[in-house]
Design an enzyme around this catalytic site. Structure first.
Site, PDB file in Angstrom:
ATOM      1  N   ARG A 169       0.811  -1.224   0.000  1.00  0.00           N
ATOM      2  CA  ARG A 169       0.000   0.000   0.000  1.00  0.00           C
ATOM      3  C   ARG A 169       0.840   1.266   0.000  1.00  0.00           C
ATOM      4  O   ARG A 169       0.354   2.318  -0.403  1.00  0.00           O
ATOM      5  CB  ARG A 169      -0.994  -0.039   1.156  1.00  0.00           C
ATOM      6  CG  ARG A 169      -2.040  -1.134   0.942  1.00  0.00           C
ATOM      7  CD  ARG A 169      -2.999  -1.213   2.083  1.00  0.00           C
ATOM      8  NE  ARG A 169      -2.303  -1.421   3.332  1.00  0.00           N
ATOM      9  CZ  ARG A 169      -2.551  -2.401   4.181  1.00  0.00           C
ATOM     10  NH1 ARG A 169      -3.499  -3.260   3.924  1.00  0.00           N
ATOM     11  NH2 ARG A 169      -1.887  -2.501   5.298  1.00  0.00           N
ATOM     12  N   GLU A 220       4.565  -8.879  16.282  1.00  0.00           N
ATOM     13  CA  GLU A 220       3.961  -9.302  17.540  1.00  0.00           C
ATOM     14  C   GLU A 220       4.426 -10.706  17.924  1.00  0.00           C
ATOM     15  O   GLU A 220       4.730 -10.988  19.080  1.00  0.00           O
ATOM     16  CB  GLU A 220       2.434  -9.262  17.409  1.00  0.00           C
ATOM     17  CG  GLU A 220       1.715  -9.488  18.716  1.00  0.00           C
ATOM     18  CD  GLU A 220       0.215  -9.309  18.590  1.00  0.00           C
ATOM     19  OE1 GLU A 220      -0.473  -9.558  19.593  1.00  0.00           O
ATOM     20  OE2 GLU A 220      -0.270  -8.926  17.516  1.00  0.00           O
TER      21      GLU A 220
END
Length: 172
Positions: free
Chosen positions: A58, A95
């Site tokens: 993106r 994460e």
């Protein structure tokens, strides 16, 4: 123009409790897309930018037209194995685990002034890694520009010392 009105919010996507900010509606609206690109380019026009850099995928959507508007080139940041030439890479924490990003070794010339453009600033981990790539290559990060910022995730905290701009800010 209020760009927030062009961004679709999808609750509980991709999992329960997440409020997803969908730019596909913004980029499908020619007027909103033009406004977003113009605002980013306006912020960067007096900063003597040599090149715009954006992470896949993106970051390409906003980075290429911003580079075009500034009359400078665009450098893609890719995942490993996507660039055909010699690359430099940086690993960064996710994460759960790590990931890696790369640019061509010769993409940035020493001392070039670089603007990093992406769609979203969330936790800041990806963009922190991108700034490291630019600096490893000898470039100077001049500004970081985003279409959307999720302020409650405090991504700016990882980007202290850099100019950070976002067009639309959301609290989670």
């Amino acid at each position: 123009m209020d760009l927030r009105k062009s961004i679709r919010v999808i609750e509980n996507f991709p999992k329960e409790g997440i409020s997803f900010k969908d730019i596909s509606t913004l980029i499908a609206d020619g007027e909103a897309l033009r406004e977003a690109v113009n605002q980013m380019a306006k912020n960067l026009k007096d900063k003597n930018i040599d090149v715009v850099l954006g992470p896949e995928a993106r970051g390409f959507i906003f980075g290429v037209p911003v580079a075009y508007a500034l009359g400078v080139g665009f450098i893609p940041v890719r995942k490993p194995g996507k660039l055909p030439g010699e690359t430099i890479s940086v690993d960064y924490a996710l994460e759960y685990g790590t990931d890696s990003l790369q640019i061509h070794k010769d993409a940035i010339k020493k001392g070039q002034r670089v603007a990093i453009v992406d769609d979203l600033l969330a936790t800041g981990g990806t963009i922190e890694a991108v700034t490291k790539l630019v600096e490893m290559a000898g470039g100077e990060v001049v500004a970081l520009d985003f279409a959307i910022e999720l302020t409650e995730l405090h991504g700016r905290d990882k980007l202290k010392g850099y100019e950070v701009n976002s067009l639309v800010k959301y609290d989670l």
